[in-house]
Scaffold this motif. Structure first.
Motif, short mmCIF file in Angstrom:
data_model
loop_
_atom_site.label_atom_id
_atom_site.label_comp_id
_atom_site.label_asym_id
_atom_site.label_seq_id
_atom_site.Cartn_x
_atom_site.Cartn_y
_atom_site.Cartn_z
N ILE A 179 0.86 -1.19 0.00
CA ILE A 179 0.00 0.00 0.00
C ILE A 179 0.89 1.23 0.00
O ILE A 179 1.77 1.38 0.86
N ARG A 180 0.67 2.12 -0.97
CA ARG A 180 1.40 3.37 -1.04
C ARG A 180 0.64 4.48 -0.31
O ARG A 180 -0.59 4.48 -0.29
N VAL A 181 1.36 5.43 0.25
CA VAL A 181 0.76 6.59 0.89
C VAL A 181 1.46 7.84 0.35
O VAL A 181 2.67 7.98 0.48
N VAL A 182 0.69 8.73 -0.26
CA VAL A 182 1.25 9.94 -0.85
C VAL A 182 0.42 11.13 -0.41
O VAL A 182 -0.81 11.12 -0.52
N GLY A 183 1.08 12.16 0.08
CA GLY A 183 0.40 13.38 0.46
C GLY A 183 0.36 14.37 -0.70
O GLY A 183 1.25 14.38 -1.55
N ILE A 184 -0.67 15.19 -0.73
CA ILE A 184 -0.80 16.25 -1.73
C ILE A 184 -0.91 17.57 -0.97
O ILE A 184 -1.73 17.70 -0.07
N ARG A 185 -0.06 18.52 -1.34
CA ARG A 185 -0.03 19.80 -0.63
C ARG A 185 -0.38 20.94 -1.59
O ARG A 185 0.50 21.60 -2.14
N PRO A 186 -1.68 21.18 -1.83
CA PRO A 186 -2.05 22.32 -2.66
C PRO A 186 -2.12 23.60 -1.84
O PRO A 186 -2.23 23.56 -0.62
#
Length: 267
Positions: A179-186
């Motif tokens: 399982i991958r975990v990626v954050g998005i910071r807009p």
């Protein structure tokens, strides 16, 4: 299509970012389940997806109700054989602009408790239905406040940093399960009328103090001018990036934060 045959659960799917991501996920072939507290907002997104030929289902669930969130995730997994993608796009109204001297403990803790509690509850519910040969992707959302050294955003900044730390540590925990975990910071987005009262309430006090409208502050004020690109990210850019990160094309990405701040932050 990037997400053909995938099952995606989006908590906060009736909001501006959650709805935009849901529309793109559906366009890219995902079976989208959007979750939120306000059925009318979910219905707007669902109608758009259905009109474009996508597959979508809605559920009215309070993300702070852990048993209800877990029940919904289990129902989705039972219907689809598992969950492939999850995004928490829940918004928590909070103060921005008040300095420590005038900030109450309640206002300081509101975003910290609200954002992190919702992230924990939703992630725990979906993660148990991911992984193995099927794999899985957990996407999180944070804000530039996680790294900005400016006054008046204490609670916001701590909650944003907490969400990013959560994503990094969770990536290490879930990697053995594929399982991958990626954050998005807009950053704040400029074309988000669907954000409605949340955007106005969040930035209204700051804009009023500067003698300008919220839209003027976002479009041409200090927020846009403080970025390298001299503009703010769009909903489309955030949603398209989310679809890429959720796809196999980003299969080597985990434990990191995708910086969509238009250069407000340079990592």
């Amino acid at each position: 299509m990037l997400l053909d045959g995938r099952t995606a659960v989006i908590h906060g799917g009736g909001g501006a970012i959650g709805g935009a991501v849901a529309r793109v996920f559906a366009r890219e072939g995902a079976w989208v389940f959007i979750v939120g507290r306000t059925q009318a907002k979910l219905d707007v997104v669902a109608r758009d997806i259905a009109a474009a030929g996508g597959v979508v289902e809605t559920a009215r669930v309070d993300v702070l109700d852990q048993p209800a969130v877990e029940k919904h995730a289990a129902e989705v997994a039972a219907a689809c054989g598992g969950i492939d993608i999850a995004l928490n796009a829940v918004s928590v109204p909070h103060d921005q602009g008040t300095l420590l001297a005038d900030l109450t403990l309640e206002e300081f803790m509101r975003p910290i408790d609200g954002f992190l509690r919702a992230l924990f509850v939703t992630t725990k519910a979906v993660a148990r239905h991911m992984g193995g040969e099927r794999g899985g992707v957990v996407l999180t959302l944070s804000e530039p406040g996680s790294k900005l050294a400016v006054g008046g955003i204490l609670g916001h900044s701590v909650s944003a940093a907490g969400k990013e730390a959560f994503a990094r540590v969770l990536a290490a925990e879930l990697a053995p399960r594929n399982i991958r975990v990626v954050g998005i910071r807009p950053h704040a987005v400029v074309d988000a009328p669907a954000a409605g009262s949340y955007t106005r309430e969040l930035f209204g006090q700051i804009a009023a103090a500067a003698g300008e409208s919220v839209q003027d502050m976002l479009d041409g004020g200090g927020m846009a001018q403080g970025t390298l690109l001299k503009r703010l990210p769009t909903l489309s850019e955030v949603a398209e990036t989310a679809a890429f990160l959720a796809s196999d094309r980003a299969g080597a990405m985990t434990g990191t934060i995708a910086n969509l701040s238009a250069g407000a932050l340079v990592d």
